[in-house]
Structures are given as C-alpha cells and as structure tokens.
Design a protein around this motif. Structure first.
Motif: not given
Length: 582
Positions: A80, A115-116, A119, A122
């Motif tokens: 990523s 950030y990972y 994501d 969720k």
C-alpha cells in the motif's frame, strides 16, 4: 453521530496585513487550544459559565496492536505504501521495514500501518477497531479528556481507542452528557478447521451517559431493550434536569428472526462452528433496534423517572421495518424537538405494510408527537436540533433548490396549533444550510455552503458558520464579524449561549505533526505546516464590522514592502473574506 469536518483549506496571511492598525470587529476568537494527543478538536456546546464540551479525534501514537498482524498484513502495508506514497504529501514509502515488522515503526511507517488498519477494520471482525473519537471538557485554555466506556488493553495502561464517545453538552451545573460505544476487545476463537483466530467484539453499539462531576465518574443510561446490548443516547439536558434522547424499545422483527434462526442464522450450528454467536450478532447490529424518543428527569444519581415520547405514525401490524423517533433538544418547560419516521404521504391514515417513509422534524409536546412539515412533497428528510424556552425550534429540511435537492435551515414557532417552518435566505439559493442552535434572544447559529461548484463526495463544498437574528431577519457570515487579520475560518457552529457566545470549529494553520505527534520539517529544516480544525469560542466585543477590502487598499496605498506575491495574497484574502462561496 454529529458530523466531523476533516477536508479543509485556508489561506496564508501575509505579515503585511499585521502592519495595519484596524482592529475593529464585533467578535473575537478564543482558541480552546490544541489537544496534545489529538490533531483535531471540535466544539459541541458551551454553558453560560464558560465551560465547554469538546470532541477530539485523530490521536497521535494510535495504539496499533502489531502482535495481531501476520506476515500477509505486513506485506499489504508495504504494498500500500509503495503504491500510494506519492499521493500523500509529506509521507514517504516504507522507511524501515524490519522495524515495522518488529512492531516498532518510524512515524512515517506508523502512518501506513494506521492507514491499513482503518481500511481493513471497516468490514472485518478480524482486525483491531479504530474508533478514536473522544470526549473532553474545557474551562479555559486546556481541554481535558475523560474516559466514557473505553478500557485499557489487558495488562497495560493504554486505552484501546476503539470507542466512539460523543459529548453532546454541558449544563450550567457542570453535568456532562452524551453517548458512547463499548470498546472492541480481542477474543480468541478456534474455527472448524482448527485455525486459531482473533475476533474484535464489543458489548453494545452506543449507550447514553451522564457525569455530574465533569467526567470523573460515568453513569450509564440504560435502554428498556437491552437484548444484544441495546442502544441509548442523551442528546440534551436542560438546566432544570430534564434530559432527552432516544432508547431502544424493541428489536426489528426481521433481524430477530435472522439472528435466532437455526437455518442460516446465528443459531445455526454450522455458522457457530466458524463464528461465535456474539460475533454473528455484531455483524447484524446495524438497524437492529426500534429506537424511541425518551425523556428522563435526572438527579445526581442518574435518573428519577423516564418517559417514552412516542412515534409519529402507527405502522401496519405486518410492517416489520425499523421505525424511530429521536428527541434532540428540550427546553425548561419539557417541550422537546427532534425527528421521527413518517409517511411520505402526510394525509395517510391507513398505511400499508410497505408504506413509503422518510424522516421528518417533530415536536414532542403534551403527550403528542406533531410533524410540522406541512407538505411532504416540498419538504422532507427534515431535522429539528434545538428549541428555546419561548418555543422557537430550529433545524433544516430538504427541498428542491435550483434543480438539486438541498438542505435549508428554518425556524418554527411550536406554540402554534399548526406550526409552519420559516426558511430565511441563507448564503445563496443553491446553498445547503442547517441551523444547530437558538438562544433566548432569538439568535440562530449554524453553518452553510459558501461554494457554488457541483459538489461530490470527493469534492464537497466548503462551509462557513452563520448567525441569523429572527427579530431583524438578518443573516450574517460569522467570518465577517472577525478582524480582517484573523487567521481563523469558522466552518461549523454548534451552539450559542445566553451571553451570545458561540461555540464553533475553525480552520487554523499550524505546524504539521507526524503520526507520533512530532513536528515535521522540510529539507531546509523549516517546520512544515498544515490546516487543522480547532475548537473555538466566539466572544462578543465592542466594535464594528471591518471592510476587509478597504484594509487591503490601505496597505497597498501605504506602500508596505510586501512584494508582488504577498500583495496578491492580500487581495485574494480581502476577496475571500467577503465573497467566496465555500
């Protein structure tokens, strides 16, 4: 949950403007200060004695639990960063992969781990949850966090930061109130293939709370229906101890059948082989409850009495859908306002089991729930956010404006037998606006769009705070009441007290901090800067509104040594302060 603004933009202010002597304004900004552990703070409400309820988010040093990542997770984090780092200003590709995989990342690499996590969590129960909205109180410059329902990770002194804690207000007695979620904690489980997995589970989605000692102790406000956790929230408390909000009174029948079914439901033995019952229920929690508006009479122990305020409509006996009512504000006379499920056809008296619905602003008074949206074809999806002791309520309603559906702020006199919404002129015809509060002087505050482009989720219109005086039918951009050299842009307003002091959130440019909270520097050793949202108070002062365009002219005429770039910024600033559509 009350919306938190994150996508922001402000203009740099040239030092030449500081050379001007014009300081006239009618309001000054009192910055409630940065929260040392968080990037953003947001004002919710200020009482009449100077105490403020504040929310904060985006914690520095978020406690990522690296021990729950496997090698595939680390590979995805690295991938990523490799793909996206050029799209994020000031953030680099992975700096030290070995340290990252050992759970000791650099600040840059911590950014990518978070950030990972944001994501993946969720839609998955197999990852640590990122809640990270906290409640704070402020009695001056420093904001103090208090813990609602969060707990420390087992064997540590580190909060999970997995909860969403909303502080909705603070009374003149210093009582704070709101609603918060339960923390997500790791639970080990062995599936049907003998794989040992970790699931992140919580006991409830949201529960109301009261604290009579400024957050030192928390009193939960339990709903009548607590099966699978239940839901409740305290959204407002008057200074004479009347509280309103909502609480779960029953579970939507279709969801109950799905959960309890032994054929594909959460009681199915094959499902239970691969997922604990609590985890299966958690996946189906969204829209589980019929929430009804409630009124509580509260004392220092948390409750004296409670009363369900009812629904706006009576559904067909075979209508098993979710129907709700929410009380968002109450005055000292016990009259509450909010919103509720209603029929799109306002004349419907014999609804079908699939009757079309929307949400409509309502008043809860004398045991009756009354809809004051007269024509549902013209106004719909409306809300009422506040009511004063005179019975004037404010909020917004959706209507067709310039060919697009927009929210428009209104006020309404709930004392009338048939209350009629009044929609004053706001920033411009196609602007969406919402009124969030009204005081006893008839001053309404809220925010509205000031940009005119076709908005989208990736390119929303910016907003400014506004003030509207019912007595004089005067609408004012709150930014116009500040000194022209103010570095703040008021983007959101939540409350106004009886001193006409306004609680809002503003954009301010500050030194940029990395994921660990350390100041970031460029290659020349100069501190980087960024725009953040800061909780502020607007305090009235003796003065008059400045003509910011004239201030710019004066600077130019006096020949300030600013250079052509600075003069361009000054001109742009003078234009933006008056006319920019945000």
């Amino acid at each position: 949950m009350k919306t938190l603004v994150r996508s922001v933009l402000t203009l740099s202010i040239s030092s030449a403007l500081a050379l001007t002597t014009a300081q006239a304004a009618t309001y000054k900004i009192i910055d409630k200060g940065a929260a040392d552990k968080f990037k953003f703070t947001y004002s919710q409400q200020e009482n009449n004695v100077g105490q403020m309820a504040i929310s904060a988010t985006d914690a520095y040093n978020f406690p990522v639990q690296f021990q729950y990542f496997d090698e595939n997770d680390y590979d995805n984090i690295v991938l990523s960063a490799e793909r996206s780092h050029e799209l994020v200003s000031g953030i680099n590709d992975i700096e030290d992969e070995t340290a990252l995989r050992n759970g000791n990342p650099t600040a840059n690499d911590l950014f990518w781990a978070i950030y990972y996590l944001k994501d993946t969590q969720k839609s998955s129960l197999f990852y640590q949850k990122y809640g990270d909205i906290v409640a704070m109180t402020n009695s001056g410059q420093e904001s103090t966090e208090f813990t609602v329902f969060d707990v420390n990770f087992d064997g540590t002194d580190t909060l999970t930061r997995s909860t969403v804690d909303y502080i909705n207000g603070i009374t003149d007695q210093g009582w704070v109130y709101g609603n918060g979620s339960a923390p997500f904690l790791p639970v080990d489980f062995t599936d049907s293939n003998d794989n040992e997995v970790t699931l992140w589970l919580s006991e409830f989605t949201t529960r109301g709370f009261l604290s009579t000692d400024g957050g030192n102790s928390i009193i939960p406000i339990l709903p009548p229906e607590t099966t699978y956790g239940g839901e409740s929230a305290v959204l407002d408390i008057s200074n004479n101890g009347i509280a309103v909000g909502y609480a779960s009174t029953s579970i939507v029948e279709d969801i109950v059948e799905l959960i309890e079914s032994e054929d594909g439901g959460c009681r199915d033995p094959e499902v239970l082989d691969d997922l604990p019952f609590e985890a299966c229920v958690q996946l189906r929690a969204n829209g589980m409850y019929n929430n009804e508006a409630f009124k509580w009479n509260l004392d220092v122990n948390g409750e004296v009495s409670k009363e369900a305020l009812g629904l706006l409509v009576t559904p067909h006996p075979d209508d098993t859908r979710q129907h709700i009512s929410i009380a968002q504000a109450v005055n000292s006379h016990g009259v509450a306002v909010g919103y509720a499920t209603g029929w799109q056809d306002e004349t419907e008296t014999n609804p079908s089991e699939n009757e079309r619905t929307s949400l409509y602003a309502v008043v809860f008074k004398d045991g009756v729930v009354k809809d004051f949206t007269e024509d549902h074809t013209e106004y719909f999806d409306s809300r009422a956010y506040d009511i004063n002791d005179a019975g004037i309520a404010v909020g917004h309603a959706t209507t067709l404006s310039n060919g697009s559906y927009r929210k428009k702020f209104y006020y309404v006199d709930t004392n009338q037998e048939n209350p009629q919404m009044v929609l004053p002129q706001d920033f411009f015809t196609g602007s969406s606006s919402s009124a969030r509060a009204i005081n006893e002087h008839g001053i309404v505050v809220g925010q509205g769009e000031v940009e005119t482009h076709n908005d989208s989720s990736s390119n929303p219109r910016r907003t400014h705070g506004f003030m509207y005086d019912i007595n004089t039918d005067t609408f004012t951009n709150l930014n116009e009441l500040l000194s022209c050299d103010s570095p703040y842009t008021i983007i959101e307003v939540r409350d106004i007290n009886e001193n006409n002091e306004i609680s809002g959130s503003a954009v301010i440019k500050v030194e940029r901090r990395d994921a660990k909270g350390n100041i970031m520097y460029d290659e020349d050793g100069d501190a980087l800067t960024e725009d953040v949202v800061r909780a502020i108070k607007m305090q009235p002062i003796a003065g008059e509104i400045e003509d910011c365009a004239k201030v710019v002219e004066d600077v130019e005429r006096k020949g300030a040594s600013t250079g052509i770039i600075s003069l361009m910024l000054l001109s742009l600033l003078g234009f933006a302060r008056r006319f920019t559509k945000k």
